[in-house]
Design an enzyme around this catalytic site. Structure first.
Site, PDB file in Angstrom:
ATOM      1  N   HIS A 167       6.694 -18.556  -4.023  1.00 42.71           N
ATOM      2  CA  HIS A 167       7.966 -19.272  -3.871  1.00 42.71           C
ATOM      3  C   HIS A 167       8.777 -18.704  -2.720  1.00 42.71           C
ATOM      4  O   HIS A 167       9.989 -18.882  -2.663  1.00 42.71           O
ATOM      5  CB  HIS A 167       8.733 -19.212  -5.189  1.00 42.71           C
ATOM      6  CG  HIS A 167       7.952 -19.828  -6.306  1.00 42.71           C
ATOM      7  ND1 HIS A 167       7.972 -21.181  -6.577  1.00 42.71           N
ATOM      8  CD2 HIS A 167       7.043 -19.284  -7.166  1.00 42.71           C
ATOM      9  CE1 HIS A 167       7.147 -21.431  -7.588  1.00 42.71           C
ATOM     10  NE2 HIS A 167       6.564 -20.305  -7.959  1.00 42.71           N
ATOM     11  N   GLU A 205       0.044   3.695   8.830  1.00 44.66           N
ATOM     12  CA  GLU A 205       0.231   5.048   9.371  1.00 44.66           C
ATOM     13  C   GLU A 205      -1.129   5.641   9.740  1.00 44.66           C
ATOM     14  O   GLU A 205      -1.228   6.474  10.632  1.00 44.66           O
ATOM     15  CB  GLU A 205       0.962   5.951   8.355  1.00 44.66           C
ATOM     16  CG  GLU A 205       1.554   7.204   8.964  1.00 44.66           C
ATOM     17  CD  GLU A 205       2.558   7.918   8.063  1.00 44.66           C
ATOM     18  OE1 GLU A 205       3.764   7.643   8.131  1.00 44.66           O
ATOM     19  OE2 GLU A 205       2.120   8.771   7.260  1.00 44.66           O
ATOM     20  N   LYS A 245       5.473  17.697   1.460  1.00 47.11           N
ATOM     21  CA  LYS A 245       4.365  18.513   1.958  1.00 47.11           C
ATOM     22  C   LYS A 245       4.900  19.605   2.893  1.00 47.11           C
ATOM     23  O   LYS A 245       4.580  20.769   2.763  1.00 47.11           O
ATOM     24  CB  LYS A 245       3.360  17.612   2.680  1.00 47.11           C
ATOM     25  CG  LYS A 245       2.178  18.356   3.221  1.00 47.11           C
ATOM     26  CD  LYS A 245       1.181  17.405   3.873  1.00 47.11           C
ATOM     27  CE  LYS A 245       0.194  18.206   4.703  1.00 47.11           C
ATOM     28  NZ  LYS A 245      -0.772  17.384   5.403  1.00 47.11           N
TER      29      LYS A 245
HETATM   30  O1  F6P Z   1       7.237  10.655   8.637  1.00 50.04           O
HETATM   31  C1  F6P Z   1       5.951  10.484   8.196  1.00 50.04           C
HETATM   32  C2  F6P Z   1       5.554  11.521   7.184  1.00 50.04           C
HETATM   33  O2  F6P Z   1       5.180  12.678   7.829  1.00 50.04           O
HETATM   34  C3  F6P Z   1       4.462  10.985   6.293  1.00 50.04           C
HETATM   35  O3  F6P Z   1       3.225  11.090   6.846  1.00 50.04           O
HETATM   36  C4  F6P Z   1       4.682  11.764   5.063  1.00 50.04           C
HETATM   37  O4  F6P Z   1       4.039  11.173   3.974  1.00 50.04           O
HETATM   38  C5  F6P Z   1       6.183  11.733   4.959  1.00 50.04           C
HETATM   39  O5  F6P Z   1       6.614  11.844   6.304  1.00 50.04           O
HETATM   40  C6  F6P Z   1       6.813  12.791   4.118  1.00 50.04           C
HETATM   41  O6  F6P Z   1       6.488  14.070   4.549  1.00 50.04           O
HETATM   42  P1  F6P Z   1       6.706  15.330   3.640  1.00 50.04           P
HETATM   43  O7  F6P Z   1       5.874  15.175   2.418  1.00 50.04           O
HETATM   44  O8  F6P Z   1       6.287  16.491   4.463  1.00 50.04           O
HETATM   45  O9  F6P Z   1       8.169  15.397   3.284  1.00 50.04           O
END
Ligand code: F6P
Length: 535
Positions: free
Chosen positions: A372, A341, A197
């Site tokens: 198990h 989270e 993201k």
């Molecule tokens: O470290 C937590 C986080 O920010 C998550 O919320 C997120 O899903 C993950 O890191 C990966 O972030 P990105 O998609 O920005 O690489």
């Protein structure tokens, strides 16, 4: 709210130790304490929730403003207040709008990206878009957290529908992960997806660079075999990825809620756009239900209320998610991020300390494997672990129906055993039948007692199809939302992951020798020295 919490606490004290089995003297209990959404059944009758408790739990949801907050979320209000963002993962799976953020309808953009993804996936799957060595045989998705757990979990879950390239997931910054995945692949026939993201996450960017170096040793133009999924489109071009190969999304999609859009590309490549569409449709059905159903008929609300009852009212610190489905083996890990989270917070939305425990520790493994391993503690340990079972009535392999029957039998047996337990008298009778007597009988019998009365819920559905998976995931997403609203938490930020990231950045130069680590504590410095071979 305080009065309702107090009532619930009093009710919990009143029912403590009550025999769950005795609740079924009421023949209607199983029906009255379960709910259906079409062919999905959620049974919460094997808990201490009775009419009085349920009614007060519903009051709690209402008093917390779940209905208004739900509407605010669906309609694009900026309910992620600490980041000033809307929360619209539901738009990623919607069919039409308008759904507005800052007065702008987001749906045209969502639908356009979805169509671009589908066209791209079709071409890759048909071999129209090729790598330097021909048709793509493999796809490697590089991402972590929400950019990995959701698509990796769903890709495994929908294995019976795989008819595209093989899709692999690399997340850990541990070089072992990418090394072992790339080892068996042909770089000239591998497509790399960089899913992030923010496009700044150190693990993902390190793995992406390693993958590019690996590809660059075999392919003239490696960037051509890279795709980016991100909301930071400018950073993807800096990495050299062709804008045509970038699928963007907006900041109103939280990382752990993102598999419905571009972050789901790996899944779409594996199962095709049509099946991916069914996955979205299943989630949409759950959205419609969540948005419209009365609170006491509403599956996500009820799942949340059961969670609140066990964690905040009865005080159980953990809950186990136990899918009786090998292909859902990544579901517990996915739910750990989704739930912990989201609701692992100590400060409420208004900045005050949380008056109640935050969301519980979520853990689990698929059945029957867990039986198990850790079920011993669940049955006879001193801590009560509320269990959430999931199972499909039917498997995917008709020739292995006898396996599936055993799987379902085990799942149902566990919830029955947790509830029923085994009394000392029963244990004594078993020991007597084995010929034991006197003090030895007594001693042995005590080890064979199961206290019982341990709560569990069961979610059962006909078959794990793409649509059913979509429903299940959306059910859990909305459950987390409702629990967050009741606790007064912002479920959509994650400040708690920042400190460790910052410290890792400052420790890397200490490990490499570029910094002397001044200001670090003695333990950390001793560990650094050991890691550097100096300790
Ligand atoms: O470290 C937590 C986080 O920010 C998550 O919320 C997120 O899903 C993950 O890191 C990966 O972030 P990105 O998609 O920005 O690489």
């Amino acid at each position: 709210m305080d009065a309702i919490w107090n009532d619930l606490k009093a009710l919990a004290e009143g029912v403590e130790g009550r025999s769950l089995v005795s609740l079924f003297e009421d023949d209607s209990r199983a029906a009255r304490f379960s709910r259906r959404l079409d062919d999905m059944l959620f049974d919460f009758s094997k808990t201490q929730i009775d009419d009085a408790v349920l009614s007060r739990l519903i009051d709690l949801a209402r008093a917390a403003g779940v209905e208004a907050r739900r509407e605010a979320m669906f309609s694009g209000a900026k309910i992620n207040e600490t980041e000033g963002r809307a929360v619209l993962h539901t738009a990623l799976r919607a069919e039409s709008g308008p759904i507005r953020v800052d007065g702008q309808d987001v749906m045209p953009g969502v639908l356009e990206t979805r169509a671009r993804m589908a066209a791209f996936a079709d071409k890759i799957r048909a071999g129209e878009i090729k790598g330097a060595g021909g048709r793509y045989s493999d796809v490697v998705n590089i991402g972590i957290g929400g950019s990995d757990l959701g698509p990796a979990m769903a890709t495994l879950a929908l294995a019976p529908w795989h008819d595209g390239p093989r899709v692999h997931y690399v997340s850990n910054v541990d070089g072992a992960h990418i090394h072992d995945v790339l080892k068996g692949l042909d770089p000239a026939r591998t497509l790399v997806i960089v899913a992030s993201k923010t496009f700044t996450t150190i693990e993902t960017m390190t793995n992406a660079q390693t993958a590019r170096d690996w590809m660059g040793r075999a392919v003239a133009d490696p960037a051509k075999q890279f795709v980016a999924l991100s909301s930071a489109v400018d950073l993807t071009s800096a990495f050299g990825i062709d804008p045509e190969r970038v699928f963007g999304f907006e900041d109103w999609v939280g990382g752990r809620y993102s598999l419905w859009g571009p972050i789901g590309l790996g899944l779409m490549l594996a199962v095709g756009p049509e099946r991916f569409g069914e996955f979205l449709q299943g989630a949409r059905e759950m959205d419609d239900h969540f948005r419209a159903a009365e609170l006491d008929e509403n599956l996500p609300v009820l799942l949340a209320l059961v969670g609140i009852w066990h964690a905040q009212v009865q005080g159980h610190a953990t809950r186990a998610v136990l899918p009786y489905d090998q292909r859902l083996s990544r579901l517990p890990a996915y739910l750990q991020q989704l739930e912990m989270e989201s609701n692992g917070k100590r400060v409420a939305m208004d900045g005050r300390d949380l008056a109640l425990p935050s969301g519980p520790v979520v853990w689990g493994e698929p059945g029957t494997n867990g039986q198990h391993a850790f079920y011993q503690l669940i049955h006879q340990g001193t801590r009560v672990v509320p269990c959430e079972f999931l199972v499909a009535a039917e498997g995917h392999e008709p020739e292995l129906a006898h396996h599936h029957r055993l799987l379902v039998a085990n799942c149902l047996a566990q919830s029955e055993a947790l509830m029923r337990g085994r009394s000392l008298a029963e244990a004594r009778a078993i020991m007597a039948a084995k010929g034991l007597e006197g003090a030895e009988l007594e001693r042995q019998a005590r080890h064979r007692v199961f206290p019982g009365n341990r709560p569990s819920t069961t979610l059962i559905y006909p078959k794990l199809t793409p649509a059913m998976l979509g429903r299940i995931i959306a059910l859990y997403e909305h459950r987390v939302f409702v629990e967050g609203v009741i606790l007064g938490i912002n479920s959509f930020d994650q400040w708690g992951v920042e400190l460790g990231k910052e410290l890792a950045k400052s420790l890397e130069p200490v490990l490499s020798g570029a910094s002397d680590g001044r200001g670090k504590d003695g333990s950390t410095l001793a560990l650094v020295a050991f890691a550097r071979g100096e300790g």
